[in-house]
Design an enzyme around this catalytic site. Structure first.
Site, PDB file in Angstrom:
ATOM      1  N   LYS A 195       0.878  -1.173   0.000  1.00 64.47           N
ATOM      2  CA  LYS A 195       0.000   0.000   0.000  1.00 64.47           C
ATOM      3  C   LYS A 195       0.913   1.220   0.000  1.00 64.47           C
ATOM      4  CE  LYS A 195      -1.896   2.992   1.965  1.00 64.47           C
ATOM      5  NZ  LYS A 195      -1.717   4.428   1.583  1.00 64.47           N
ATOM      6  N   GLU A 212       9.203   1.232  11.388  1.00 63.29           N
ATOM      7  CA  GLU A 212      10.286   2.203  11.274  1.00 63.29           C
ATOM      8  C   GLU A 212       9.620   3.556  11.332  1.00 63.29           C
ATOM      9  OE1 GLU A 212      12.339   4.791  10.100  1.00 63.29           O
ATOM     10  OE2 GLU A 212      12.599   3.887   8.117  1.00 63.29           O
ATOM     11  N   CYS A 218      13.459  10.102   7.778  1.00 57.51           N
ATOM     12  CA  CYS A 218      13.252   9.769   9.189  1.00 57.51           C
ATOM     13  C   CYS A 218      14.558   9.817   9.981  1.00 57.51           C
ATOM     14  CB  CYS A 218      12.602   8.404   9.306  1.00 57.51           C
ATOM     15  SG  CYS A 218      13.325   7.212   8.196  1.00 57.51           S
ATOM     16  N   GLU A 247       9.414  15.501  15.605  1.00 55.67           N
ATOM     17  CA  GLU A 247       9.878  15.342  14.228  1.00 55.67           C
ATOM     18  C   GLU A 247       9.169  16.374  13.346  1.00 55.67           C
ATOM     19  OE1 GLU A 247       8.727  11.711  11.977  1.00 55.67           O
ATOM     20  OE2 GLU A 247      10.865  11.602  11.552  1.00 55.67           O
TER      21      GLU A 247
HETATM   22  P1  NAD Z   1       1.656   8.455   7.925  1.00 62.33           P
HETATM   23  O1  NAD Z   1       2.488   7.727   8.886  1.00 62.33           O
HETATM   24  O2  NAD Z   1       0.249   8.714   8.325  1.00 62.33           O
HETATM   25  O3  NAD Z   1       1.620   7.677   6.512  1.00 62.33           O
HETATM   26  C1  NAD Z   1       2.513   6.659   6.152  1.00 62.33           C
HETATM   27  C2  NAD Z   1       1.761   5.529   5.433  1.00 62.33           C
HETATM   28  O4  NAD Z   1       0.763   4.988   6.314  1.00 62.33           O
HETATM   29  C3  NAD Z   1       0.981   5.981   4.190  1.00 62.33           C
HETATM   30  O5  NAD Z   1       0.996   4.947   3.225  1.00 62.33           O
HETATM   31  C4  NAD Z   1      -0.438   6.153   4.714  1.00 62.33           C
HETATM   32  O6  NAD Z   1      -1.419   6.036   3.706  1.00 62.33           O
HETATM   33  C5  NAD Z   1      -0.522   4.998   5.690  1.00 62.33           C
HETATM   34  N1  NAD Z   1      -1.534   5.154   6.735  1.00 62.33           N
HETATM   35  C6  NAD Z   1      -2.060   6.290   7.249  1.00 62.33           C
HETATM   36  N2  NAD Z   1      -2.956   5.997   8.214  1.00 62.33           N
HETATM   37  C7  NAD Z   1      -3.009   4.655   8.318  1.00 62.33           C
HETATM   38  C8  NAD Z   1      -3.722   3.743   9.164  1.00 62.33           C
HETATM   39  N3  NAD Z   1      -4.589   4.168  10.078  1.00 62.33           N
HETATM   40  N4  NAD Z   1      -3.481   2.430   9.015  1.00 62.33           N
HETATM   41  C9  NAD Z   1      -2.596   1.959   8.115  1.00 62.33           C
HETATM   42  N5  NAD Z   1      -1.907   2.775   7.282  1.00 62.33           N
HETATM   43  C10 NAD Z   1      -2.095   4.103   7.391  1.00 62.33           C
HETATM   44  O7  NAD Z   1       2.389   9.797   7.581  1.00 62.33           O
HETATM   45  P2  NAD Z   1       1.827  11.161   6.951  1.00 62.33           P
HETATM   46  O8  NAD Z   1       0.490  11.538   7.523  1.00 62.33           O
HETATM   47  O9  NAD Z   1       1.915  11.036   5.496  1.00 62.33           O
HETATM   48  O10 NAD Z   1       2.921  12.192   7.477  1.00 62.33           O
HETATM   49  C11 NAD Z   1       2.783  12.766   8.789  1.00 62.33           C
HETATM   50  C12 NAD Z   1       4.115  12.852   9.469  1.00 62.33           C
HETATM   51  O11 NAD Z   1       4.673  11.546   9.594  1.00 62.33           O
HETATM   52  C13 NAD Z   1       5.194  13.635   8.750  1.00 62.33           C
HETATM   53  O12 NAD Z   1       5.090  14.981   8.974  1.00 62.33           O
HETATM   54  C14 NAD Z   1       6.444  13.047   9.335  1.00 62.33           C
HETATM   55  O13 NAD Z   1       6.767  13.656  10.546  1.00 62.33           O
HETATM   56  C15 NAD Z   1       6.075  11.610   9.561  1.00 62.33           C
HETATM   57  N6  NAD Z   1       6.556  10.710   8.484  1.00 62.33           N
HETATM   58  C16 NAD Z   1       7.606   9.915   8.777  1.00 62.33           C
HETATM   59  C17 NAD Z   1       8.112   9.084   7.803  1.00 62.33           C
HETATM   60  C18 NAD Z   1       9.287   8.197   8.088  1.00 62.33           C
HETATM   61  O14 NAD Z   1       9.943   7.770   7.159  1.00 62.33           O
HETATM   62  N7  NAD Z   1       9.549   7.870   9.335  1.00 62.33           N
HETATM   63  C19 NAD Z   1       7.566   9.069   6.533  1.00 62.33           C
HETATM   64  C20 NAD Z   1       6.453   9.864   6.254  1.00 62.33           C
HETATM   65  C21 NAD Z   1       5.977  10.692   7.263  1.00 62.33           C
END
Ligand code: NAD
Length: 485
Positions: free
Chosen positions: A180, A255, A289, A389
């Protein structure tokens, strides 16, 4: 350049080896963050699409994939690497357009992703077990068995390598997968699924469902036929994924975020430290990250370092990814607002701005989501911006008077993903490496470890390790067999 010139359409998910639209017929737009314009429509997958993909991946566990000899599995994965490289320029352009990252970084991401497939291809026929001595009258041995259907929930910051670093070992161990991708960057995962089919992997071994986190990610994490979930993203979503997986006792590899420190001691080579810190907080516009977002610096070198960093940060180019700037845009308006909000809060609390601190305007990309490289000085350890972060090109400077104080500040957040130190004193470097709470430690460099070195977090930065041999533990389970002779 647009998607049509790159061999679109991409408007599909890949389930059972076939391109499909969402069962609901709905779709959503993915944006070019450099121009702030729609790039193309992608199916809005939901729970029914996820179920179809999981059932298909479950059926594929019993098909020709199960009978594929390990050496042949290795050949197939090696072929994936070859096809990725052969189509690398198209893949890199799609990734640059969809994520905003500079094209040279997207090209490196394609190369790294192909390398993951090569690396794990070589391990398919080396997943050996052990024998356990129980005496003359017994034989006890272990086998490594696949887990079943693995779920891969991928973020938007490094879409292709994060998908590849989970998929390659999962498939090498004989599992099947449902991916996904993030709703902001769904395109490269669809191309990857097609490459896997072209390489000869049986249909259903790797399915891709596009859709939002709520509509597609959550049903995937809680699906009872998923044996393991690999998730990279925010801490909050990681907690939700872990809870959902717990309902059916699925394994998780998480992660999550970081607030990684880069310590610079007074005896460090200043030019090297400036170059390292600059890269640590501006690479991928800070959307990494393991970005080094806290400079923990010994006071005697503080002014010299900040002069150098400020000048270099002000000189960095910003632009559309395909123009190959030093920094591309942030992924979305939402993300830019989040970054602006953190910086505005810090300024309201009286923190000193060395450079940046605002959105940036780029010619011919006026609607793009750019943000200036930003440095804040004298940031107290407990301040929000030193703890949370931000996920943008924002560096907090934290002066200290000793190695001991530097270690205490470095360890003073809930995160523990990465840490760096610059010093000429090998003992101090190794004491830091011993004491710092981080899954990866960089000495006299930053992000210097490469893609075969285990990666993952201490504390709330996650659980489990990806990359290298350590990742195999996520995707194999051990079966112990004992015979009374
Ligand atoms: P997120 O963690 O919500 O999204 C990451 C992935 O999880 C996406 O594919 C998203 O569609 C999916 N997802 C979202 N809600 C979900 C749920 N309830 N169940 C399963 N999957 C789900 O991140 P975001 O909202 O895109 O970004 C928000 C913050 O997260 C950023 O500002 C940053 O601080 C952090 N972030 C961290 C990383 C990393 O590599 N550690 C990557 C992206 C974002």
């Amino acid at each position: 350049m647009n998607l049509a010139e790159l061999g679109a359409p991409f408007e599909a998910m890949v389930i059972a080896g076939r391109r499909r639209t969402a069962l609901s017929g709905d779709s959503f737009e993915t944006l070019d963050p450099g121009r702030g314009e729609p790039l193309g429509a992608v199916p809005a997958g939901g729970a029914e699409d996820v179920d179809l993909a999981v059932q298909d991946a479950k059926a594929a566990l019993k098909g020709p994939w199960r009978d594929c000899e390990p050496k042949e599995r290795g050949r197939l994965l090696r072929r994936v690497a070859e096809l990725m490289r052969a189509g690398g320029e198209r893949l890199a352009k799609v990734e640059s357009l969809d994520s905003g990252k500079p094209i040279s970084a997207a090209r490196r991401d394609v190369a790294r992703s192909a390398d993951y497939f090569d690396y794990y291809a070589g391990l398919c026929d080396k997943l050996e077990g052990t024998t356990i001595p129980l005496g003359r009258d017994k034989l006890s041995y272990t086998l490594r068995a696949p887990l079943g259907v693995t779920a891969h929930i991928v973020p938007w910051n490094v879409p292709l390598p994060i998908a590849a670093r989970g998929l390659a070992p999962a498939l090498a161990c004989g599992n099947t997968a449902v991916v996904k991708p993030a709703e902001e960057t769904p395109l490269s995962a669809v191309i990857l699924a097609e490459i896997l089919l072209e390489a000869g992997l049986p249909p259903g071994v790797c399915n891709v469902v596009t859709g939002t986190g709520e509509a597609a990610g959550a049903p995937l994490a809680r699906h009872p036929d998923i044996a393991q979930v690999t998730f990279t993203g925010s801490r909050e979503t990681g907690v939700a994924v872990m809870k959902a997986a717990a309902e059916h006792v699925a394994a998780v590899t998480l992660e999550l975020g970081g607030k990684s420190p880069v310590v610079v001691l007074g005896d460090a080579d200043p030019a090297r430290a400036v170059a390292g810190v600059l890269k640590a907080f501006t690479h991928n516009a800070g959307q990494i990250c393991s970005a080094g977002t806290r400079l923990v610096v010994e006071r005697q070198i503080h002014d010299q370092l900040l002069d150098g960093l400020g000048a270099r940060a002000r000189g960095l180019s910003l632009g559309h990814g395909l123009d190959d700037p030093a920094l591309g845009p942030l992924i979305s308006e939402t993300q830019r607002n989040r970054v602006s909000g953190f910086v505005a809060g810090a300024r309201d609390r009286g923190l000193a701005l060395v450079t940046g601190g605002a959105a940036a305007r780029v010619d011919r990309c006026e609607a793009g989501f750019f943000y200036q490289p930003t440095i804040l000085d004298q940031v107290p350890p407990e301040d929000e911006i030193a703890q949370e972060e931000v996920f943008g090109p924002v560096l907090c400077v934290q002066p200290v008077d000793s190695l001991e104080e530097a270690i205490a500040i470095a360890n003073g957040t809930r995160y523990g993903l990465a840490a760096g130190i610059y010093t000429q004193d090998i003992s101090k470097a190794l004491i830091f490496a011993r004491e710092v709470e981080a899954g990866q430690v960089f000495i006299n460099g930053y992000h210097n470890a490469g893609d075969t070195v285990p990666f993952g977090g201490f504390k709330e930065s996650g659980t489990g390790r990806e990359k290298g041999l350590a990742a195999l533990a996520n995707y194999c389970q051990i079966k112990a067999v004992t015979v009374d002779l």
